[in-house]
Design a protein around this motif. Structure first.
Motif, PDB file in Angstrom:
ATOM      1  N   ALA A   1       3.604   1.366 -10.805  1.00  0.00           N
ATOM      2  CA  ALA A   1       2.624   0.759  -9.782  1.00  0.00           C
ATOM      3  C   ALA A   1       2.129   0.793  -8.908  1.00  0.00           C
ATOM      4  CB  ALA A   1       4.310   0.368  -9.201  1.00  0.00           C
ATOM      5  N   VAL A   2       1.987   1.215  -8.727  1.00  0.00           N
ATOM      6  CA  VAL A   2       0.574   1.925  -7.761  1.00  0.00           C
ATOM      7  C   VAL A   2      -0.994   2.151  -8.962  1.00  0.00           C
ATOM      8  CG1 VAL A   2       0.099   4.649  -8.185  1.00  0.00           C
ATOM      9  CG2 VAL A   2      -0.255   3.880  -5.838  1.00  0.00           C
ATOM     10  N   LEU A   3      -0.848   2.286 -10.312  1.00  0.00           N
ATOM     11  CA  LEU A   3      -1.746   1.744 -10.795  1.00  0.00           C
ATOM     12  C   LEU A   3      -2.303   0.835 -10.445  1.00  0.00           C
ATOM     13  CD1 LEU A   3      -3.335   3.402 -13.044  1.00  0.00           C
ATOM     14  CD2 LEU A   3      -2.156   2.084 -14.556  1.00  0.00           C
ATOM     15  N   PHE A   4      -1.381  -0.228 -10.806  1.00  0.00           N
ATOM     16  CA  PHE A   4      -1.275  -1.651 -10.576  1.00  0.00           C
ATOM     17  C   PHE A   4      -2.083  -2.125  -9.333  1.00  0.00           C
ATOM     18  CE2 PHE A   4       0.872  -1.948 -14.725  1.00  0.00           C
ATOM     19  CZ  PHE A   4      -0.002  -2.966 -15.902  1.00  0.00           C
ATOM     20  N   GLU A   5      -1.762  -1.608  -8.415  1.00  0.00           N
ATOM     21  CA  GLU A   5      -2.024  -1.207  -6.984  1.00  0.00           C
ATOM     22  C   GLU A   5      -4.025  -1.507  -7.461  1.00  0.00           C
ATOM     23  OE1 GLU A   5       0.230   0.288  -4.445  1.00  0.00           O
ATOM     24  OE2 GLU A   5       2.308  -0.227  -5.028  1.00  0.00           O
ATOM     25  N   HIS A   6      -3.632  -0.496  -7.393  1.00  0.00           N
ATOM     26  CA  HIS A   6      -5.184  -0.199  -6.763  1.00  0.00           C
ATOM     27  C   HIS A   6      -6.315  -1.475  -8.515  1.00  0.00           C
ATOM     28  CE1 HIS A   6      -3.925   3.402  -5.191  1.00  0.00           C
ATOM     29  NE2 HIS A   6      -5.322   3.638  -4.274  1.00  0.00           N
TER      30      HIS A   6
END
Length: 322
Positions: free
Chosen positions: A254-259
């Protein structure tokens, strides 16, 4: 897989995570599944031997580049010997304490040749490396992070932490990372390799300080968005103390896609042992972004590290099905 179907692959990351990926992909290179293998390496380290050399000579930190070269050394006597030489760390009590032979070799060639990429190619030739190692950018940079609760006395306060070592060991919860400067120039050869690849692998590794920084380099980000190659994300086996404390597989993704919300991912590879209590959330994040979840036994039994042979088998299966 037959020779005629061999393909080009690029792996992005740094440190031990990239070492594991390259060790696996090198096995596919050796059996001709992959005929062109390139590593694109994070260059923001500010600690240890790399940090000292960076500070003294104004060069890129060589440590993660060195580890990638070692991973690409062959399994014959020549390859094993040179891998050991590259990774040798000096002991003693003098100024050489803590320096690594491979770091000194790389910096020596940088000084002699004045060209980061050309010098790394020469090191690769000396080692008989089964692939090419490139920096993600050709100028040194720092990583900064917005961290909530770094100060235990102010759990809701947000502070900015700067430096790869500082980001990797921070307390609190990392909310986002950025590069300093914000728009470093991508290594041209790395961009070309990503655009030409059939397969691109991102992760595993220190999530905020080795994996996500590649998405912060504008040239690499564009290449990842525009390549026809299929992107495979390899998730970590467990949370990293400080950097991703409390994270499960779904949190990492999820944090990968947030960035990078526009990132197109073909497959997400996760070890079966990491899924306890998190599979439903992970499946949802994967499905929401149009990717395919691949669950496999890719860890060394009983240890929190990836097994190169098992990882190679998983990559081979994804390539065959792809």
């Amino acid at each position: 897989m037959a020779r005629g179907t061999a393909q080009a692959a690029v792996a992005l990351g740094g440190g031990h995570g990239l070492f594991a990926t390259l060790s696996a992909l090198r096995r596919l290179h050796d059996d001709l599944t992959i005929d062109d293998l390139t590593a694109v390496v994070t260059v923001a380290d500010n600690g240890g031997s790399s940090g000292r050399l960076r500070g003294e000579f104004g060069v890129l930190p060589p440590g993660d580049l060195r580890m990638a070269l070692a991973a690409l050394c062959g399994d014959d006597e020549w390859g094993r010997t040179w891998a050991e030489v590259l990774q040798h760390r000096f002991a003693g009590q003098g100024e050489m304490q803590g320096h690594v032979t491979g770091n000194l070799l790389i910096v020596s060639l940088w000084e002699l040749m004045g060209d980061h990429v050309r010098a790394l190619d020469w090191v690769g030739r000396l080692l008989g490396a089964h692939g090419r190692v490139l920096p993600m950018a050709t100028t040194p940079m720092d990583i900064s992070a917005r961290v909530r609760g770094a100060d235990p006395a102010d759990p809701d306060g947000v502070t900015v932490v700067r430096g790869q070592v500082e980001v990797a060991t921070t307390g609190g919860q990392i909310e986002s990372v950025a590069l300093v400067p914000e728009d470093p120039e991508a290594c041209e050869e790395a961009v070309e390799a990503i655009r030409a690849a059939e397969w691109v692998v991102l992760g595993p590794g220190s999530w905020f300080s080795s994996v996500i920084p590649h998405l912060m380099v504008p040239g690499l980000r564009r290449a990842l968005a525009e390549t026809d190659g299929r992107l495979v994300v390899v998730l970590n086996l467990e949370a990293q103390a400080g950097e991703t404390t409390g994270f499960g597989p779904a949190d990492h993704l999820a944090v990968l896609f947030e960035h990078a919300p526009d990132l197109t991912v073909h497959a997400v590879l996760v070890d079966s042992s990491a899924l306890a209590g998190d599979r439903e959330r992970l499946e949802k994040v994967v499905a929401d972004h149009g990717a395919r979840l691949v669950v496999a036994d890719i860890a060394v039994p009983g240890e929190p590290r990836h097994d190169p042979d098992r990882l190679a088998a998983a990559f081979g299966g994804i390539i065959e099905e792809g």
